[in-house]
Scaffold this motif. Structure first.
Motif, short mmCIF file in Angstrom:
data_model
loop_
_atom_site.label_atom_id
_atom_site.label_comp_id
_atom_site.label_asym_id
_atom_site.label_seq_id
_atom_site.Cartn_x
_atom_site.Cartn_y
_atom_site.Cartn_z
N ILE B 36 1.08 -1.49 -0.37
CA ILE B 36 0.07 0.02 -0.16
C ILE B 36 1.42 1.36 0.13
O ILE B 36 0.62 2.23 -0.86
CB ILE B 36 -0.91 -0.11 1.81
CG1 ILE B 36 -1.65 -1.05 1.15
CG2 ILE B 36 -1.50 1.53 1.55
CD1 ILE B 36 -2.81 -1.64 2.40
N VAL B 63 -5.09 1.14 -4.54
CA VAL B 63 -5.44 0.77 -3.16
C VAL B 63 -6.06 0.84 -2.97
O VAL B 63 -6.37 0.01 -1.80
CB VAL B 63 -4.67 2.46 -3.03
CG1 VAL B 63 -4.43 2.58 -1.65
CG2 VAL B 63 -3.44 2.72 -3.06
N GLY B 64 -7.38 1.28 -2.97
CA GLY B 64 -8.87 1.32 -2.01
C GLY B 64 -9.04 0.07 -2.83
O GLY B 64 -10.12 0.07 -2.79
N VAL B 67 -5.81 -3.64 -4.17
CA VAL B 67 -5.31 -4.31 -2.00
C VAL B 67 -5.96 -3.87 -1.39
O VAL B 67 -5.51 -5.30 -0.35
CB VAL B 67 -4.48 -3.01 -2.12
CG1 VAL B 67 -3.02 -2.94 -0.13
CG2 VAL B 67 -3.16 -2.61 -3.25
N VAL B 68 -7.53 -3.54 -1.44
CA VAL B 68 -8.26 -3.53 -0.02
C VAL B 68 -8.81 -5.50 -0.84
O VAL B 68 -8.93 -6.45 0.70
CB VAL B 68 -9.62 -3.00 -0.53
CG1 VAL B 68 -11.05 -3.68 0.36
CG2 VAL B 68 -9.00 -1.91 0.26
N ILE B 71 -6.46 -7.96 0.35
CA ILE B 71 -6.40 -7.94 2.51
C ILE B 71 -8.01 -8.61 2.63
O ILE B 71 -6.94 -9.84 3.92
CB ILE B 71 -6.48 -6.18 2.78
CG1 ILE B 71 -4.84 -6.13 2.99
CG2 ILE B 71 -6.81 -6.77 4.29
CD1 ILE B 71 -5.00 -4.52 3.29
N SER C 145 -11.44 6.76 0.44
CA SER C 145 -11.06 4.64 0.53
C SER C 145 -9.89 4.13 1.10
O SER C 145 -9.46 3.28 1.60
CB SER C 145 -11.58 4.94 -1.30
OG SER C 145 -10.12 4.98 -1.45
N LEU C 149 -8.30 0.65 4.55
CA LEU C 149 -6.94 0.11 4.75
C LEU C 149 -6.75 0.14 6.21
O LEU C 149 -6.50 -0.54 7.53
CB LEU C 149 -6.32 0.38 4.23
CG LEU C 149 -6.62 0.25 2.82
CD1 LEU C 149 -5.26 1.24 1.90
CD2 LEU C 149 -5.99 -1.01 2.26
#
Lengths: 374, 168, 364, 151
Positions: B36, B63-64, B67-68, B71, C145, C149
């Motif tokens: 990230i 990223v939003g 990667v979410v 994860i 967003s 995370l």
């Protein structure tokens, strides 16, 4: 440690176990549920009990028949008066006396006030469990007024301890009738607010409808009683089945619902509150004059034999089973507590539900943990 | 030294540091977190180059989004908290080889590219232009790749739904 | 520049800039100083804002729940939240033994940073914003967003199953609801033909989009409010915390200042969401104008733009608080159903209608 | 059915049973060995239909244990108290009725926990209130604990 042996936590692939309780915001006490989860879906629930077991049954074996009543106030602390009433009635059954009419009517009024306050607390906590905080304060507004009446007449708000075998401990407070009528008026007006705030809310209905379906056969087989069973269409109101105190003098309906789900359990309690108001209204102006206590001996001794008394608490059927050997304290006492049986059906209901549903089911079954553990 | 140079170096350190940590981390979840940081660094580099649109898209998509998802899949697999095993020698060797050849290739390309300084006439990457380019059918239009990619994503989505339905 | 408004933020900013320019000759130093000043001012004002929102939430809750709320510490209880902060500062920040300590301590900062980043392009008053980036709408939605995370990190690193469940819930929830939020934002982007927040506000000179864009704009507004309430994890969509189910969800294990960070982020997010709604649909700092009623518009102009902006924002904040204190919480599958079966299809159809309106020029 | 009819009906099932009628309910005394067939019959028989077990408990009679079942029929509204005597006080055992009335599962666990009466074929016979390593059975008359306070 109780039941927390390592192999108890064995899980299948993709499952895991969480412990809801003994300290958890939605268990209303020290109930410990071990929950097997697959994602959010519940596979199995196992209750672990006894965190606040105080052995009231063993204690009562060395208490006199006058004193053991008061230990029961701590069982179902939301219906302390009704617990006391059950014990007093059981002892009166053994003595073969009956409380004077005034005492019986006052007992019934107090019992119904207790039921109202208990249901209000239940309503408050149901809202809270489902994430709506505001109902809590609306319900406590009326509950406070009821507890104030209790305070005035019984000298205590929660654990009233107002009954002795043979009647009441003291006469009612002069303000009793006036204030009760005021409270009833207030409650009847505020039922509207209850409905607007929670009953008619779409989210609330979605959260409770078709959640935790308890069919009639299961309810009967698991010994479920009270509003929880009546929401499954099972007639079990002891006030109708085996009338005690002044219930044979009043007219009221036993609320039955065929919905079997959490929402009908909710509705049964909501309607029951109106019935309680109805019962009190019939009695409050007709409290007979006369003694409030039957004369009993200083040391009560019951004849040899068994005496069983059933009463209807806000959560179901409470049975007091006294086994006497003729001495001044009971040989054996058994409390058949409604919550104990109602809890036993929880693992069945929760299977396949989501965690949020488990909370909804628990709050609509309305468990009071000290009554389970005793 | 100009302040923009300082910022450039900070961003560069974040990108390379994040990337290095991501591949060397022994814990898979931590690796994702370092990834990230690296991706965010790239996004800030775009911001630094005043390519705001690309930067925002970088954050939204990588990223939003991606990667979410990574994860999430880490959560769903068991043992996400355990340390990874050390890879065996053969694997290390071939990985190093491929990384090295990629590095050489990149260096080669950069070395041979004739960088022109065009700081005088910066192009404003207007969103309108990007949108037009995306849907144009002319020589440098991106309509065909755009449609192919969206078709691919649609296929992937349908595939996901089919797999999800099969499990129940 | 209109000199009537003595409390114009732009004037103040320019004045400070000139002052610093005279004092510091080195440009690098000047830039760094200005950045630092902006940063510190932003932090302080955000903390003050959160204090105010915290106090407001308590008073609103008390108002809904027929009680008084904090009214002892300071005038009308305004200092209560300061007292709470002091308490939280002195509390021990526990870190669970088996947790991933690095990520556990990092997560609150990520959440706070992500929400603070999003404040940059917001125009607090006329010509006053920290950085009027030319892709404002996209920027806000992309940066917001990031907070998911932080939440995922917090949930995973706590080494607690409740936290993990909460993090999973919040991940699923935020990723889904981002779509509806994005689509309802795009509705306004399509109508105004601009992505920059400043331009969007300027396009509302002759009327706010919620009035100019007919019913589709209203639908987009409603969807935006619902979906963004879900995105910032507030009741009735607070499943990630869900005290009664998960004992606090992803922040179960947090205490002290680290917990306060999550609270801070929640309030900043609340503010950003409301400010975005106010900016896009209700004209931001733009006063209430009606078409070409010159005299009426002039009168409206006399109310300072910052008051317009804050007024609109706080009305929306009040509405979102109102939700929280009256509704029960949804279940996870109902939550996802609401998004995928209702909000998303509706906003997809809505966006087509909006596009049609924009192309045909049917809006005012 | 009235108590008399019930009594004659039950006598036809178990001739060796004894009855007590002095109390509120009709009580039947049997030995614990005969409990399971009787209970099954009481539940399934069209004439009795005791479908609701509203109380299950145990009494320590020192020379024996007495498991008490309070039965009710929702249909006929008659009540019967079944008292089954377990004479083996060293290792008290009796058949479970938890498959007949599911409520018995929890109640039998309670009896096991507090009296030490084992229920054969019980699906999950563990201590319910006390800890797994608790010594003794508190509701027995001979139970003593150094921490117990005499009232």
């Amino acid at each position: 440690m109780r039941g927390l042996i390592e192999e108890d936590y064995t899980t299948q692939e993709g499952e895991f176990v969480i412990n809801i309780g003994p300290q958890h915001p939605s268990t209303h006490g020290v109930l410990h549920l071990k929950v097997w989860l697959n994602g959010e879906t519940i596979i199995k629930v196992q209750p672990h009990l006894g965190y606040i077991h105080r052995s009231i049954e063993k204690m009562s074996e060395s208490l006199s028949y006058r004193n053991f009543i008061f230990a029961t106030s701590r069982m179902d602390y939301l219906a302390a008066h009704i617990n006391n009433e059950a014990c007093a009635l059981a002892v009166e059954k053994g003595l073969q006396i009956e409380a004077p009419p005034r005492a019986r009517v006052v007992r019934t009024i107090l019992a119904e006030l207790t039921r109202l306050s208990s249901h209000q607390l239940w309503w408050a906590s149901t809202g809270l469990d489902l994430g709506a905080v505001t109902p809590f304060f609306y319900a406590f507004r009326e509950r406070e007024a009821i507890l104030d009446i209790m305070d005035e007449t019984c000298g205590a708000r929660l654990t009233q301890n107002f009954l002795v075998p043979g009647g009441l401990m003291a006469d009612i407070h002069p303000n009793f009738q006036k204030r009760t009528k005021e409270v009833l008026k207030q409650i009847k007006e505020n039922f509207k607010e209850y409905d607007e705030l929670l009953t008619e809310n779409v989210i609330f209905q979605n959260r409770t409808k078709n959640v935790g379906i308890l069919n009639k056969q299961d309810a009967l087989s698991f010994g479920v009683t009270g509003p929880t069973a009546r929401a499954s269409g099972l007639s079990c109101d002891i006030r109708k089945w085996a009338p005690y105190s002044a219930y044979s003098m009043v007219e009221f309906d036993e609320i039955l619902d065929e919905g079997c789900d959490s929402y009908s359990r909710y509705m049964v309690r909501m309607k029951e509150m109106r019935q309680s108001v109805n019962i009190i209204e019939q009695l409050i102006d007709n409290i007979p004059e006369g003694d409030f206590q039957e004369k009993t001996k200083n040391v009560i001794k019951l004849p040899k034999g068994d005496f069983y008394q059933r009463v209807e608490t806000p959560r179901g059927e409470l049975g007091v089973y006294i086994v006497s050997d003729g001495a001044s304290s009971p040989y054996r006492i058994k409390y058949r507590s409604p919550n104990f049986s109602n809890l036993s059906v929880l693992p069945e209901l929760a299977k396949g539900c989501k965690i949020g549903d488990l909370v909804a089911i628990m709050s609509t079954i309305d468990l009071v943990i000290p009554d389970i553990d005793r | 030294m100009d302040i923009s140079v300082i910022i450039f170096y900070i961003i560069s350190v974040v990108i390379t540091g994040g990337a290095l940590l991501a591949v060397t981390s022994k814990q898979i979840f931590r690796a994702a977190v370092y990834l990230i940081f690296s991706l965010l660094g790239v996004a800030s580099m775009y911001f630094y180059l005043e390519n705001n649109f690309i930067a925002a898209v970088q954050i939204v998509v990588y990223v939003g989004g991606i990667v979410v998802l990574i994860i999430f899949s880490i959560f769903l697999t068991q043992n996400s908290g355990h340390r990874l095993k050390k890879p065996d020698g053969k694997r290390v060797f071939f990985s190093a080889l491929s990384v090295l050849s990629a590095l050489l290739l990149t260096l080669n390309v950069i070395g041979n590219y004739n960088f022109k300084s065009n700081s005088n006439n910066t192009i404003e990457p207007e969103i309108k232009n990007i949108g037009m380019q995306m849907l144009s059918t002319t020589q440098y239009g991106y309509l065909l790749p755009f449609e192919v990619v969206s078709f691919l994503l649609l296929a992937a989505m349908i595939g996901c739904i089919v797999i999800a339905l099969k499990r129940n | 520049m209109n000199r009537i408004f003595l409390y114009s933020f732009t004037e103040m900013a320019l004045y400070i800039h000139k002052l610093l320019e005279n004092a510091i000759t080195n440009t690098v130093l000047l830039q760094i100083t200005e950045l630092a000043i902006i940063g510190v001012t932003l932090l302080i004002s955000l903390v003050i804002l959160c204090f105010f929102l915290g106090w407001m939430e308590r008073r609103v809750a008390a108002f809904m729940e027929i009680r008084l709320g904090p009214n002892r510490v300071g005038p009308q209880g305004t200092l209560q939240i300061v007292a709470d902060t002091v308490k939280l500062l002195f509390k021990e920040g526990l870190t669970p033994n088996k947790s991933d300590k690095f990520l556990f301590n990092l997560a609150p900062f990520i959440v706070v940073t992500a929400s603070m980043l999003a404040i940059a392009p917001l125009a607090f008053a006329k010509n006053f914003s920290i950085y009027d980036i030319n892709i404002g709408v996209l920027y806000v939605s992309s940066v917001s967003s990031l907070s998911v995370l932080g939440i995922l990190m917090a949930g995973w690193s706590s080494y607690n199953k409740y936290s993990l469940l909460g993090a999973m819930r919040s991940g699923a929830q935020i990723v889904s609801y981002e779509l509806s939020v994005g689509l309802s934002l795009i509705a306004i982007v399509v109508l105004s033909g601009n992505v920059s927040l400043g331009e969007i506000i300027n396009s509302q000179q002759n009327g706010w989009w919620i009035f100019k864009g007919h019913i589709p704009a209203i639908i987009a507004f409603v969807i935006f409010i619902i979906a963004s309430t879900a995105e910032i994890n507030r009741a009735p969509f607070d499943l990630a915390e869900a005290d009664q189910e998960l004992t606090g969800g992803y922040n179960t294990e947090y205490s002290g200042m680290k917990f306060a960070m999550f609270l801070l982020a929640e309030y900043i997010n609340l503010f950003i969401v409301s400010a975005m709604a106010a900016t896009l649909f209700l004209g931001g700092w733009m006063p209430f104008h009606i078409g070409d009623w010159e005299s009426f518009n002039k009168i409206m102009d006399y109310i300072p733009s910052s008051i317009w902006f804050m007024g609109k924002t706080f009305i929306i904040i009040f509405i979102i608080m109102w939700f929280r204190w009256t509704f029960p919480r949804l279940r996870i599958d109902q939550l996802l159903n609401l998004e995928w079966k209702y909000l998303l299809p509706i906003s997809m159809v809505n966006i087509i209608i909006v596009t049609l309106i924009a192309i045909m020029g049917w809006h005012f | 059915m009235t108590n008399e009819e019930l009594k004659t009906h039950l006598l036809s099932l178990i001739p060796q049973a004894t009855f007590v009628e002095t109390g509120e309910f009709l009580e039947i005394f049997i030995h614990s060995e005969n409990i399971l067939p009787l209970m099954k019959n009481l539940k399934d028989d069209e004439k009795t239909q005791f479908d609701y077990l509203f109380c299950l408990t145990c009494i320590d009679r020192i020379s024996s244990f007495e498991v008490v079942y309070h039965l009710l029929s929702k249909n006929y509204k008659h009540i019967l108290v079944v008292k089954s005597t377990i004479s083996n006080i060293e290792n008290p055992q009796t058949e479970t009725v938890s498959h007949i009335w599911k409520t018995a599962e929890f109640h039998e666990r309670e009896v096991y926990d507090l009296f030490g009466v084992k229920f054969i074929n019980h699906p999950d016979l563990r201590r319910i209130f006390l800890e797994d390593d608790w010594k003794g059975f508190p509701l027995r008359k001979n139970y003593s604990d150094p921490n117990m306070i005499e009232l």
